[in-house]
Design an enzyme around this catalytic site. Structure first.
Site, PDB file in Angstrom:
ATOM      1  N   GLY A 186       0.793  -1.539  -0.052  1.00 63.50           N
ATOM      2  CA  GLY A 186      -0.179   0.075  -0.090  1.00 63.50           C
ATOM      3  C   GLY A 186       1.077   1.645   0.162  1.00 63.50           C
ATOM      4  N   ALA A 234       2.238   2.199   3.759  1.00 65.05           N
ATOM      5  CA  ALA A 234       2.850   1.305   3.772  1.00 65.05           C
ATOM      6  C   ALA A 234       4.863   2.078   2.933  1.00 65.05           C
ATOM      7  CB  ALA A 234       3.368  -0.652   3.691  1.00 65.05           C
ATOM      8  N   HIS A 279      -5.187  13.644  16.524  1.00 60.36           N
ATOM      9  CA  HIS A 279      -4.351  15.142  16.586  1.00 60.36           C
ATOM     10  C   HIS A 279      -4.564  16.266  17.695  1.00 60.36           C
ATOM     11  CE1 HIS A 279      -1.331  17.970  15.493  1.00 60.36           C
ATOM     12  NE2 HIS A 279      -1.822  18.419  15.009  1.00 60.36           N
ATOM     13  N   ARG A 324       5.600  27.011  16.449  1.00 56.26           N
ATOM     14  CA  ARG A 324       5.269  26.153  15.470  1.00 56.26           C
ATOM     15  C   ARG A 324       6.076  24.878  15.059  1.00 56.26           C
ATOM     16  NH1 ARG A 324       5.641  31.996  12.425  1.00 56.26           N
ATOM     17  NH2 ARG A 324       3.869  32.496  13.295  1.00 56.26           N
TER      18      ARG A 324
END
Length: 606
Positions: free
Chosen positions: A142, A145, A368, A493
């Site tokens: 994929g 990977a 996240h 940042r």
């Protein structure tokens, strides 16, 4: 086939084994035996069963007696890693391991291995202080990977972070040979700018340690083949295993459950890495978690989000807890608001089925954004141990107030160029902004404004902390209505360039008194002359080290879903239409009204 440890008098490659009394005497003399025992204790992971099996008969003929404690790692899948001493007689050890390894003592020489394998038994044990390692990438053909996982593994190998006794396995349903996989991997491998020495040599070594497993149509059989190949290469060593599940979420359990049953080692620890998103709904996530925990222990599971592998995230705790100047300010007393911003100018991900189905809330916000808020707002942990940090993170997630849908802005990239596919014609949001509050003593009343989107003006990832006004400011007449001069800011940042910025007010040089807002800048490219490793390198090394503080635990996962599930339910139930925005724009206008509602001004430095 099984190879048996060949002992030689030098570091040269070992010829086919033939017993020579002079070598055996040198190896098993009292002084050498003491040195071997010291070396075994230093490594803690060496198993000499194969040597005992092969030499026993010859040693008895020459009258030497060998006694040695065998230290073997415990199985992490069944509990903590432990050292076990074997006090059984030589004959019982030989009998048990002959059954396990399939060794035929009647043979004069071991069978010849025809495959081109780098066997762990062939390495010089004195050069290794860490146990061997097998890494399997499930879904090896994929894009994830090929473009992320294998390059990160090679970078770690080149830098010396992987043990010398390492083997990499690619696992998928395509019919390929080892050389085919190696060609696929090589096409995506390069050395970083600061890593050029011996690059070609290291690349060849890495590829030589890479093997392919054809899973076929049954993962049960495929995992048995994987286990067999790993066991063959590990030989008599106690080795550890990492399984990276680079597969779609809907295929997770189809792979993970057979893996748990058939591919785990019994002589070391096993760790599995799971890619986001972690479920489509709160209920599906809970079911997946229950299934995984029925076969694995929590400490074995590493839910990876590559965005958490940025130095920006690690700097959150370093900046706060290692600098006295910041820790006293980290509360509602001094902080007026916190902004968490993540945007990407490219719309590539939107074109895929994956992002089109899951949307930005499940993909970016759930892991996240919420993990960033948890790391930022958590109380000081007892230690830097991963579990201590996770304990504090989950408290923050559980303290987040139920999000008012009036404090949510949804956006969707307008399809005007023809480059964005049919998935954007659905109701799936590609932009999300919201105001969140943490109901605890430290953060009561402080708005956390989050903003994330795709196809925006530029790539941007930062945390912006705006402090309160100075009470009774004697310079207020000089400041007037200039909000920039009235607000101190700390900016962490990552994009467009890594930096730590602190905005302060100062006097402009010259006659008279004129104030100016200036930034105290720490630009990484100016301060550190190194190329920053990729986030996958960072997180894979954390998995290898057993450091799990940047990976979501099951209770964190459930707490994050409790925050977002009502919002997702409202969107789906009422089919809320997202506000359209142009590619390369700042995003929906309503995000600015949302910020103003909570007394916050978005930074417009796009």
């Amino acid at each position: 086939m099984v190879t048996v440890l060949a002992v030689t008098a030098s570091a040269a490659p070992a010829p086919p084994f033939r017993f020579r009394p002079s070598l055996a005497a040198a190896r098993f003399s009292p002084g050498a035996r003491l040195a071997d025992r010291c070396r075994t204790q230093a490594c803690g992971l060496r198993c000499w069963i194969a040597a005992k099996v092969k030499f026993q008969k010859a040693l008895k003929q020459h009258g030497w007696q060998v006694q040695r404690k065998l230290e073997v790692l415990g199985d992490e899948s069944g509990g903590e890693t432990a050292n076990t001493s074997s006090d059984a007689s030589d004959s019982s050890i030989n009998e048990e391991n002959s059954m396990h390894l399939g060794v035929n003592h009647s043979e004069a020489e071991p069978p010849v291995v025809k495959e081109d394998l780098v066997l762990f038994d062939h390495f010089d044990d004195q050069s290794e202080s860490v146990p061997p390692l097998c890494i399997a990438v499930i879904g090896a053909t994929g894009e994830l990977a090929k473009t992320k996982v294998f390059p990160a593994l090679f970078a770690l190998y080149y830098s010396g972070f992987l043990p010398r006794n390492v083997a990499i396995f690619g696992y998928s349903r395509k019919t390929l040979a080892d050389e085919d996989l190696r060609s696929i991997i090589e096409a995506n491998l390069t050395c970083r700018v600061d890593h050029h020495e011996n690059c070609e040599e290291k690349l060849k070594e890495f590829l030589k340690r890479t093997y392919y497993i054809d899973a076929g149509h049954d993962n049960k059989d495929g995992m048995e083949k994987l286990n067999s190949k790993m066991a063959h290469i590990e030989g008599t060593h106690a080795a550890n295993r990492i399984f990276y599940l680079a597969v779609p979420q809907e295929a997770l359990l189809d792979v993970a459950l057979p893996l748990a049953n058939s591919a785990q080692t019994k002589h070391g620890w096993n760790r599995i890495i799971i890619e986001k998103p972690f479920g489509f709904t709160s209920l599906s996530s809970q079911r997946d978690t229950e299934s995984l925990l029925s076969r694995f222990e929590e400490k074995q599971i590493y839910r990876i989000d590559h965005l958490l592998g940025k130095d920006l995230i690690e700097n959150l705790t370093v900046l706060r807890f290692s600098n006295l100047v910041f820790e006293p300010l980290w509360s509602r007393t001094y902080i007026r608001n916190v902004q968490v911003i993540f945007s990407e100018e490219t719309a590539t991900e939107i074109q895929g089925r994956y992002f089109g189905n899951y949307g930005i809330i499940r993909d970016i916000v759930h892991s996240h954004i919420l993990q960033t808020i948890a790391l930022f707002a958590m109380e000081p942990p007892v230690s830097l141990d991963g579990e201590d940090i996770r304990d504090e993170k989950v408290k923050v997630l559980r303290s987040i107030r139920k999000v008012d849908f009036e404090d949510v802005v949804l956006g969707q990239l307008k399809d005007t160029s023809g480059k964005v596919d049919r998935h954007t014609k659905s109701m799936t949001p590609t932009y999300f902004a919201a105001a969140m509050y943490i109901d605890n003593a430290r953060w009561d009343g402080v708005p956390f404004l989050i903003k994330t989107g795709m196809g925006l003006m530029k790539n941007r990832a930062e945390i912006r902390i705006q402090f309160r006004h100075v009470p009774g400011n004697i310079y207020r007449e000089r400041i007037g209505h200039d909000i920039d001069l009235d607000t101190n800011e700390l900016v962490l940042r990552d994009l467009p360039e890594e930096a730590i910025l602190l905005k302060v007010n100062n006097k402009v040089p010259g006659l008279g008194l004129q104030l100016d807002a200036s930034e105290l800048n720490l630009l990484y490219r100016d301060r550190y002359d190194v190329e920053v490793p990729g986030s996958y390198e960072h997180l894979l090394l954390d998995v290898l080290d057993g450091d799990n503080h940047l990976f979501m635990r099951s209770d964190e996962l459930a707490a994050a879903w409790n925050v977002l599930a009502p919002v997702i339910h409202e969107i789906d139930q009422n089919r809320v239409a997202p506000e359209l925005y142009e590619a390369g724009d700042k995003g929906p206008v309503n995000a600015y009204y949302l910020a103003a509602k909570h007394g916050v001004r978005w930074d417009d430095d796009w």
